[in-house]
Design an enzyme around this catalytic site. Structure first.
Site, PDB file in Angstrom:
ATOM      1  N   SER A 164      -7.540   1.750  -3.175  1.00  0.00           N
ATOM      2  CA  SER A 164      -6.235   2.142  -2.634  1.00  0.00           C
ATOM      3  C   SER A 164      -5.402   2.864  -3.671  1.00  0.00           C
ATOM      4  O   SER A 164      -4.520   3.635  -3.321  1.00  0.00           O
ATOM      5  CB  SER A 164      -5.445   0.895  -2.265  1.00  0.00           C
ATOM      6  OG  SER A 164      -5.744   0.508  -0.980  1.00  0.00           O
TER       7      SER A 164
ATOM      8  N   GLU B  42       0.829  -1.209   0.000  1.00  0.00           N
ATOM      9  CA  GLU B  42       0.000   0.000   0.000  1.00  0.00           C
ATOM     10  C   GLU B  42       0.864   1.261   0.000  1.00  0.00           C
ATOM     11  O   GLU B  42       0.627   2.197  -0.773  1.00  0.00           O
ATOM     12  CB  GLU B  42      -0.898  -0.014   1.249  1.00  0.00           C
ATOM     13  CG  GLU B  42      -1.780   1.182   1.394  1.00  0.00           C
ATOM     14  CD  GLU B  42      -2.849   1.246   0.318  1.00  0.00           C
ATOM     15  OE1 GLU B  42      -3.658   0.313   0.234  1.00  0.00           O
ATOM     16  OE2 GLU B  42      -2.865   2.215  -0.449  1.00  0.00           O
TER      17      GLU B  42
ATOM     18  N   ASP C 206       1.057   4.147  -2.905  1.00  0.00           N
ATOM     19  CA  ASP C 206       0.753   5.555  -2.638  1.00  0.00           C
ATOM     20  C   ASP C 206       1.912   6.449  -3.068  1.00  0.00           C
ATOM     21  O   ASP C 206       1.717   7.474  -3.730  1.00  0.00           O
ATOM     22  CB  ASP C 206       0.490   5.776  -1.140  1.00  0.00           C
ATOM     23  CG  ASP C 206      -0.828   5.175  -0.676  1.00  0.00           C
ATOM     24  OD1 ASP C 206      -1.611   4.726  -1.531  1.00  0.00           O
ATOM     25  OD2 ASP C 206      -1.073   5.153   0.536  1.00  0.00           O
TER      26      ASP C 206
END
Ligand SMILES: *[C@@H]1O[C@H](CO)[C@@H](O)[C@H](O)[C@H]1NC(C)=O
Ligand SMILES: *[C@@H]1O[C@H](CO)[C@@H](O)[C@H](O)[C@H]1NC(C)=O
Ligand SMILES: *[C@@H]1O[C@H](CO)[C@@H](O)[C@H](O)[C@H]1NC(C)=O
Ligand SMILES: *[C@@H]1O[C@H](CO)[C@@H](O)[C@H](O)[C@H]1NC(C)=O
Ligand SMILES: *[C@@H]1O[C@H](CO)[C@@H](O)[C@H](O)[C@H]1NC(C)=O
Length: 614
Positions: free
Chosen positions: A531, A302, A306
Site C-alpha cells: 500500500s 490507506e 497515499d
C-alpha cells in the site's frame, strides 16, 4: 436511485421500443457457477425486498481491437507509440451491438424491469431491483453470506440466463462475486512496532546512511534511493496524478498537512486544497481531524498514506483523490438499500465517462483472485485496459501476503480444498502495472516481516510479505514471454502444482514498503505494506511524466510493454529477501525479473535516459 444518478454522467432512462413477446424466447440455462469462498457461510435466504444495484455487463463490440490499439500505442517500437485514444474512440470500440442491446432490453422488459440506465459506452446496464425480482430474472436464489470477520453480503453461487443471451452478456453482479476490496494494509498496520529485520546492517554509504533510517523511512530517503532528489519539475501544470479510496477511506487533510510540514513544507498548504472527487456517495476528503471513534477503527489510514506519499513526492503536480462509495462490508438491513457491488467497477464506470483523466493513478486495494468469478474479473480487467489505452498508467499494489498467506492453512483452493498459492486481484490483471514491496537499503531486499514480538514488547500477529504470484485466470501476456518462462524454468519444478506457470505473473516492479514515516490521528508513527510502495512508485512515474511532457513526448501510459522490452533497464534489480509463505519458502528472489520484486525499484535518472528526456 440517488446512487445511480450520481454514478453515471450519462444517465439515460431508457424505454426501448421493441416488440414485446410475452414469454422468454429460450429456456434458462446456468450461466455461471462460482464456489462460495471459504470463510463465508450462508445465513439463510436473503430478504425478498432487499434492494440490489445490479450491473449487467454486455459483451463489448470490439474489445479485441481495443486491445490491439492498447498494445500498439504502448509499444515504444510501434509507429503509433504514444498516440493514445480519446474517450469517444474507446466508447465506439467497446459499445455492444444494437442487436444485443435490443435482446437484453426485451428480456428486462418482459421481466417487468422498465427502468435502467447505461454506462457511458452502453456496455453496462444498471438496474435497481429487489431480491425477489432478481431471483426471477436470473432463475436463482440469493442468500445472506457472512464472513468469519462478521461482514455480510447478499450473493448467490450460481445464476442463469435464457440460452439466447448467454453470448451477449459477460457477467452480472452482484451474483457470485465475493470479492471485498480491502486496502492492502488493513491487516497489518502497526504503530510503534519496530521489528528489525534479522541481520539488518545500517548502510555504509554515507549519503544513504544519513537520510535512511530503517525505523522511519522518509521522503528524503526515497528521493535519495531512487534518484529523484533535487529534480526540478518543469511543467507541473500540464501533469496530473491521482489515487483511489474505497471502503469509506478518505484523506484526512489535517494529518496530511502535519506530515508535509515535517517532510515537504512547501507542499503543506496543498493538503487543504488538493482535489477530492466523490463517486457514488464516497466520503469527501476531510477537513477535520479523525474523531476518537474513527481513530479506534483505524479509519482512512490507506488514504492518508497515499496522500502523504504522493503530495510529498510530487508537489506541485495537481493531485486528485477519488473516493468511491457503495462498498462492502456492510450489514444487511432491508430498510437500508445498501449497495453491495465491488467499487472497482463503479470507479471504472465513472472514469470512462470523463473526458480527461490523470496521467498516473495509484490503487492499493485488492482481494484474493478466487473470491471473484472469472468472468467478472475479466470484465473489470478490461475496464483497466481502457484506462491504459487513454494513456494513463494504473499502478496497483501486489498484496501483503506473499504467495497467499503466512502458512498453508491460509492457502486453500475454493474448488477442492487443496493447498495452493492464492494470487490477488486486480494485481493479476495484465493491463495494470503491479507494485511489490522492498525494505532495507544496502541492498534493498523483498519486504518481509515476521509475526510475533516486536521491539515494543507487543505481540503482533500480523505477517507481511510482498505479494507475489501467478494468475489462475489471466494467461501470460506476450510481454512476459521472455522473462517469466525463464524464471519458471529456473525454478526447476519447485512449487510445482501450487501455482499456474502459464498465468500472468506479478509484480512488475517494486518500491520501498516497510516503516514509512506516517502522520495519522495527530501522531507521527510508521506504516508498512505494498500500500505504501504503490503510491511511491506512482509518484516516481509522475515525475518521469514531467520530463516527458517537457520534452514534447507522450506520457508513460500503459507501462508494461515498454517495461518488459526496454524500461527494465531503468530499474535496480532486487536479488534477496525472505519470502516465506503458504508454509513454503515462497518464490525465490533472483537476479533479473522475479515474481516477488518484479524488475526492482526505479532509478529515475536512468529511466529518463532510456526515454531520452533527461
Ligand atoms: C552513495 O549513494 C548515493 C545515492 O544513491 C550515490 O549517488 C553514491 O554514488 C553512493 N556512493 C558510493 C560510494 O557508492
Ligand atoms: C487518536 O488520538 C486520540 C487523541 O490524541 C487518542 O486519544 C487516541 O488514543 C488515538 N487513537 C489511536 C487509535 O491512535
Ligand atoms: C472443503 O472444506 C469445507 C470445510 O472446511 C467443507 O465444508 C467442504 O465441503 C470442503 N469442500 C470439498 C470440495 O471438499
Ligand atoms: C524467513 O522467515 C521465516 C518465518 O519468520 C523464518 O523462520 C526464517 O528463518 C527466515 N529465513 C531467513 C533466511 O531469514
Ligand atoms: C502471540 O500471539 C499468537 C497468536 O496471535 C500466539 O500464538 C503466541 O503464543 C503469542 N506470543 C506471545 C509471546 O505472546
Amino acid at each position: 436511485m440517488l446512487y445511480l444518478s450520481s454514478l453515471l454522467s450519462v444517465a439515460i432512462a431508457a424505454q426501448a421500443a421493441v416488440a414485446t413477446p410475452i414469454k422468454a424466447r429460450t429456456a434458462y440455462e446456468i450461466k455461471e457457477i462460482h464456489e462460495v469462498p471459504r470463510k463465508w457461510s450462508s445465513q439463510g435466504r436473503a430478504p425478498s425486498d432487499h434492494m440490489l444495484h445490479m450491473q449487467i455487463g454486455l459483451k463489448q463490440g470490439k474489445f479485441d481491437e481495443l486491445e490491439r490499439h492498447l498494445y500498439e500505442v504502448s509499444d515504444p517500437d510501434h509507429p503509433r507509440y504514444g498516440q493514445y485514444l480519446a474517450v469517444e474512440d474507446i466508447h465506439d470500440l467497446v459499445a455492444p451491438s444494437e442487436e444485443s442491446l435490443d435482446l437484453v432490453h426485451e428480456w428486462l422488459l418482459t421481466n417487468g424491469v422498465d427502468k435502467f440506465n447505461y454506462s457511458p459506452a452502453k456496455d453496462w446496464i444498471n438496474i435497481y431491483i429487489d431480491v425477489e425480482s432478481a431471483e426471477r430474472l436470473l432463475d436463482t436464489e440469493y442468500s445472506v453470506y457472512e464472513h468469519e470477520d462478521g461482514s455480510q453480503l447478499v450473493r448467490t453461487s450460481e445464476w442463469s440466463l435464457p440460452k439466447h443471451l448467454h453470448d451477449l452478456i459477460d457477467t452480472i453482479q452482484p451474483t457470485n462475486s465475493f470479492m471485498r476490496t480491502k486496502p492492502k494494509s488493513a491487516d497489518w498496520i502497526q504503530f510503534g512496532d519496530k521489528w528489525t529485520p534479522p541481520g539488518y546492517k545500517p548502510p555504509s554509504n554515507e549519503t544513504i546512511a544519513k537520510v535512511c533510517n530503517i525505523a522511519s523511512v522518509t521522503l528524503e530517503c526515497f528521493n535519495t534511493l531512487y534518484g529523484t532528489l533535487g529534480y526540478k519539475q518543469k511543467v507541473p501544470e500540464f501533469n496530473s496524478i491521482a489515487f483511489n479510496n474505497y471502503l469509506n477511506n478518505t484523506p484526512i487533510r489535517p494529518d496530511i498537512f502535519e506530515f508535509l510540514k515535517l517532510y515537504n513544507p512547501a507542499a503543506a498548504p496543498e493538503a487543504f486544497t488538493f482535489k477530492s472527487v466523490e463517486i457514488a456517495g464516497g466520503p469527501a476528503a476531510q477537513f477535520t481531524p479523525l474523531t476518537p471513534f474513527e481513530a479506534a477503527n483505524g479509519a482512512s489510514e490507506e488514504a492518508v498514506l497515499d496522500a502523504e506519499t504522493i503530495l510529498g513526492m510530487t508537489f506541485p503536480i495537481p493531485v486528485t483523490s477519488y473516493s468511491t462509495g457503495g462498498s462492502p462490508p456492510f450489514v444487511v438491513d432491508i430498510n437500508t438499500p445498501t449497495d453491495t457491488n465491488e467499487p472497482y467497477l463503479t470507479w471504472a464506470t465513472y472514469i470512462s465517462g470523463q473526458k480527461t483523466i490523470p496521467h498516473v493513478i495509484s490503487s492499493s486495494y485488492g482481494d484474493d483472485e478466487q473470491t471473484v468469478p472469472k468472468s467478472y474479473a475479466e470484465r473489470v480487467c478490461r475496464e483497466f485496459a481502457q484506462i491504459g489505452a487513454r494513456g494513463t498508467t494504473l499502478f496497483v499494489s501486489s498484496g501483503d501476503d506473499g504467495a497467499g498467506a503466512a502458512d498453508a492453512s491460509g492457502c486453500v483452493s475454493n474448488i477442492d480444498n487443496s493447498t495452493i498459492f492464492l494470487p490477488a486481484f486486480p494485481a493479476s490483471c495484465p493491463y495494470v502495472t503491479t507494485v511489490g514491496a522492498v525494505q532495507e537499503f544496502e541492498p534493498q531486499v523483498a519486504a518481509f516481516r515476521e509475526p510475533g514480538l516486536g521491539l515494543d514488547g507487543k505481540n503482533h500477529s500480523s505477517y507481511y510479505a510482498s505479494g507475489s504470484g501467478f494468475s489462475n485466470y489471466f494467461p501470460r501476456p506476450n510481454f512476459q514471454d521472455v522473462v517469466v518462462p525463464a524464471y519458471v524454468k529456473a525454478l526447476d519444478g519447485k512449487h510445482k502444482g501450487l501455482y499456474n506457470p502459464n498465468g500472468r505473473a506479478y509484480p512488475d516492479v517494486s518500491a520501498q514498503g516497510l516503516y514509512f514515516a506516517f502522520f495519522w490521528n495527530g501522531t507521527l508513527s510508521d506504516i508498512s505494506g505494498t500500500s505504501a510502495s504503490c503510491p511511491l512508485m506512482s509518484s516516481v512515474a509522475a515525475l518521469v511524466n514531467d520530463a516527458l511532457i517537457a520534452s514534447g513526448k507522450p506520457t508513460l501510459g500503459f507501462l508494461n510493454p515498454w517495461l518488459y522490452s526496454k524500461g527494465y533497464k531503468g530499474f535496480t534489480d532486487i536479488t534477496g529477501g525472505n519470502t516465506t509463505s503458504c508454509g513454503t519458502d515462497g518464490f525465490p528472489v533472483t537476479k533479473g525479473w522475479d515474481p516477488v520484486t518484479g524488475f526492482g525499484t526505479p532509478d529515475f535518472p536512468e529511466i529518463l535516459s532510456l526515454l531520452d528526456c533527461r
